[in-house]
Design a protein around this motif. Structure first.
Motif, PDB file in Angstrom:
ATOM      1  N   ALA A 156      -6.739   6.465 -32.530  1.00  0.00           N
ATOM      2  CA  ALA A 156      -7.990   7.093 -32.088  1.00  0.00           C
ATOM      3  C   ALA A 156      -8.330   6.676 -30.669  1.00  0.00           C
ATOM      4  O   ALA A 156      -8.799   7.493 -29.858  1.00  0.00           O
ATOM      5  CB  ALA A 156      -9.121   6.716 -33.043  1.00  0.00           C
ATOM      6  N   LEU A 157      -8.068   5.386 -30.339  1.00  0.00           N
ATOM      7  CA  LEU A 157      -8.369   4.909 -28.989  1.00  0.00           C
ATOM      8  C   LEU A 157      -7.473   5.593 -27.963  1.00  0.00           C
ATOM      9  O   LEU A 157      -7.944   6.026 -26.905  1.00  0.00           O
ATOM     10  CB  LEU A 157      -8.183   3.390 -28.939  1.00  0.00           C
ATOM     11  CG  LEU A 157      -8.446   2.717 -27.580  1.00  0.00           C
ATOM     12  CD1 LEU A 157      -9.891   2.950 -27.154  1.00  0.00           C
ATOM     13  CD2 LEU A 157      -8.132   1.233 -27.652  1.00  0.00           C
ATOM     14  N   VAL A 158      -6.165   5.693 -28.298  1.00  0.00           N
ATOM     15  CA  VAL A 158      -5.235   6.366 -27.377  1.00  0.00           C
ATOM     16  C   VAL A 158      -5.626   7.824 -27.209  1.00  0.00           C
ATOM     17  O   VAL A 158      -5.629   8.368 -26.086  1.00  0.00           O
ATOM     18  CB  VAL A 158      -3.792   6.240 -27.909  1.00  0.00           C
ATOM     19  CG1 VAL A 158      -2.852   7.110 -27.093  1.00  0.00           C
ATOM     20  CG2 VAL A 158      -3.344   4.783 -27.863  1.00  0.00           C
ATOM     21  N   ARG A 159      -5.980   8.469 -28.341  1.00  0.00           N
ATOM     22  CA  ARG A 159      -6.382   9.874 -28.263  1.00  0.00           C
ATOM     23  C   ARG A 159      -7.641  10.030 -27.422  1.00  0.00           C
ATOM     24  O   ARG A 159      -7.748  10.954 -26.609  1.00  0.00           O
ATOM     25  CB  ARG A 159      -6.601  10.403 -29.685  1.00  0.00           C
ATOM     26  CG  ARG A 159      -6.860  11.895 -29.744  1.00  0.00           C
ATOM     27  CD  ARG A 159      -6.754  12.428 -31.166  1.00  0.00           C
ATOM     28  NE  ARG A 159      -7.771  11.882 -32.047  1.00  0.00           N
ATOM     29  CZ  ARG A 159      -7.529  11.006 -33.019  1.00  0.00           C
ATOM     30  NH1 ARG A 159      -6.305  10.558 -33.220  1.00  0.00           N
ATOM     31  NH2 ARG A 159      -8.498  10.564 -33.784  1.00  0.00           N
ATOM     32  N   THR A 160      -8.581   9.111 -27.624  1.00  0.00           N
ATOM     33  CA  THR A 160      -9.828   9.182 -26.853  1.00  0.00           C
ATOM     34  C   THR A 160      -9.572   8.964 -25.375  1.00  0.00           C
ATOM     35  O   THR A 160     -10.131   9.656 -24.513  1.00  0.00           O
ATOM     36  CB  THR A 160     -10.819   8.141 -27.371  1.00  0.00           C
ATOM     37  OG1 THR A 160     -11.055   8.368 -28.761  1.00  0.00           O
ATOM     38  CG2 THR A 160     -12.138   8.222 -26.634  1.00  0.00           C
ATOM     39  N   GLU A 161      -8.687   7.975 -25.065  1.00  0.00           N
ATOM     40  CA  GLU A 161      -8.390   7.702 -23.662  1.00  0.00           C
ATOM     41  C   GLU A 161      -7.679   8.892 -23.005  1.00  0.00           C
ATOM     42  O   GLU A 161      -7.982   9.261 -21.859  1.00  0.00           O
ATOM     43  CB  GLU A 161      -7.531   6.444 -23.561  1.00  0.00           C
ATOM     44  CG  GLU A 161      -8.292   5.166 -23.901  1.00  0.00           C
ATOM     45  CD  GLU A 161      -7.401   3.937 -23.836  1.00  0.00           C
ATOM     46  OE1 GLU A 161      -6.166   4.106 -23.701  1.00  0.00           O
ATOM     47  OE2 GLU A 161      -7.928   2.807 -23.907  1.00  0.00           O
TER      48      GLU A 161
END
Length: 499
Positions: free
Chosen positions: A269-274
């Protein structure tokens, strides 16, 4: 060994508290068996010792009886031949002593065989006493030759010989019992060794069991947990800990696996958000820089499209305008996809949402002669508290894909399963099926097979379902086609409120 491993495997799945209790009970049982074996051995040895002592006392009493009998004979000879005046008193004293010995023998005797032998010996002695007493009483009236004959022939070779024979038989009986007792002692010794070897064997088995158990239930699971923490701390979140060992360690392994799964999900989720944030910064700038030239190109093409031009040139200009409009739609859809979604829930109904999504699809349905099967709304409570406009856009995009993929003169089915807390919408077509598997975590738009498609319809549907705390799945339909399943809660609750 296999059964022992199965037993240790079954016990190793219990809690540490239960395992410690089992070990304590096993040690207590081992101590109890050892104490019992020792007590049995001591009891057997003590019983044999008492029996041996009793037989020795019997033999000793018989020998003392014989000794007193010899002394009585001596006193009788002294009285007859030496005329000793004290001989008769000494004789009576030995008679009393012999009687006491027989009383002791009767007390020590065990079993009919011993009692009969002692009674026979006592009867032989009484015969000796009766014979010698008559000699004492009639020694004055009998001649010396008669007394000598009685002493030498009748007494010594008769009564005394019979007494010796009876005494020998009694001693032989006791010797046989002594040998039997010795054999029993040997057997008791052998049995004691056997009984005492049982705790040793149990101790060895317990040691082997503890070794296998400790490795299976504690040592190896802890090694796996330590390895998992090393792997997870190194970033390899796909590593799984085998959920084995004692109950507490298995619970810890499950917790570590769950933690790794949540970390992987959070990392994705963090990678997708970034990535989305990076695209969100890049795409608006690109869209602005693309739209301005596109607007100029379109305006120029519109101005140049006059009736005086030949048909080929006019077609080329219309193609330019169509391509510019396609790029404009793609740019707008990309901006809408990257824009953060925030649900605006309101009281509505599933019927109203589906009806709203079909408003702009009627012409294409009529053009392809596609029949539409809708849910049966009679006597159904389809009320919802959700974002009506977002769901309408999702259903519009998905139905548009299904209509464009479905052959003419076919049917598209829409079903609704309404539960108390959630509802499920099913869209089924008879098209060729999806050429790819949609990825709900994809950052970039997916592929498209439509001429002017943007490839953002399905990613947008995933994004809306995630915002509404729902889910969407795509499956191949039996007999051909695609089956889309959307599950949405009937009452939307913000995640912040749930937390």
């Amino acid at each position: 060994m296999l059964n022992l491993r199965k037993i240790t495997k079954g016990i190793s799945e219990k809690s540490l508290k239960d395992i410690l209790l089992i070990h304590e009970l096993a040690f207590i049982l081992l101590v109890a068996i050892s104490g019992m074996a020792g007590a049995i051995g001591i009891h057997m040895w003590d019983k044999a010792s008492h029996e041996s002592q009793r037989i020795n006392l019997l033999v000793q009493e018989i020998q003392q009886t014989r000794g007193d009998l010899y002394r009585q004979m001596k006193e009788l000879f002294d009285a007859v031949f030496l005329k000793d005046p004290k001989a008769h008193d000494e004789y009576d004293a030995y008679t009393t002593s012999v009687n006491k010995h027989f009383e002791q023998l009767n007390q020590l005797a065990v079993g009919n065989e011993e009692r009969e032998a002692i009674q026979e010996l006592n009867a032989s002695y009484l015969a000796f006493v009766n014979e010698t007493s008559s000699m004492f009483n009639h020694q004055q009236s009998l001649s010396t030759e008669s007394l000598q004959k009685s002493l030498n022939t009748d007494l010594e070779t008769g009564i005394f010989y019979r007494y010796e024979a009876v005494s020998a038989r009694a001693e032989k009986l006791l010797m046989l019992k002594q040998q039997e007792l010795q054999q029993r002692l040997e057997d008791a010794k052998h049995n004691s060794v056997t009984i005492l070897s049982i705790p040793i064997m149990l101790a060895a088995l317990l040691f082997l069991f503890s070794r296998i158990f400790l490795k299976r239930a504690i040592v190896r699971p802890i090694e796996r947990v330590l390895l998992a923490t090393t792997e997870i701390s190194a970033g390899r979140l796909e590593h799984k800990v085998p959920e084995q060992g004692a109950a507490e360690i298995a619970t810890l392994s499950r917790a570590i696996n769950h933690m790794a799964k949540e970390l992987a999900r959070s990392q994705e989720a963090l990678v997708r958000t970034e990535k989305q944030a990076a695209l969100g910064l890049l795409v608006p700038m690109l869209a602005h820089n693309i739209r301005n030239p596109l607007a100029s190109i379109r305006a120029t093409a519109q101005v140049a499209d006059v009736s005086e031009l030949d048909a080929e040139t006019q077609g080329a200009l219309r193609d330019i305008i169509g391509a510019v409009d396609g790029l404009e739609r793609w740019t707008g859809a990309l901006l809408a996809y990257l824009h953060p979604l925030k649900a605006q829930p309101e009281h509505t109904s599933l019927r109203k949402i589906i009806t709203g999504s079909l408003v702009h699809l009627q012409k294409i349905l009529q053009k392809k002669s596609i029949a539409l099967e809708l849910p049966d709304w009679e006597h159904v409570d389809d009320s919802m508290f959700t974002d009506q406009h977002l769901l309408e856009q999702v259903l519009y995009n998905l139905l548009l894909n299904a209509i464009e993929a479905a052959p003419s003169n076919t049917k598209i089915e829409i079903h609704a399963d309404i539960a108390e807390q959630s509802l499920r919408i099913l869209i089924a077509d008879r098209g060729p099926g999806m050429p790819f598997t949609p990825d709900p975590h994809a950052v970039s738009p997916g592929p498209t097979t439509k001429r002017f498609g943007t490839g953002l319809g399905i990613p947008f549907a995933f994004k809306v379902c995630e915002a509404l705390t729902g889910s969407i799945t795509f499956k191949h339909r039996d007999g051909g086609g695609t089956l889309i399943e959307i599950e949405i809660p009937r009452v939307h609750v913000e995640l912040s409120n749930q937390l």
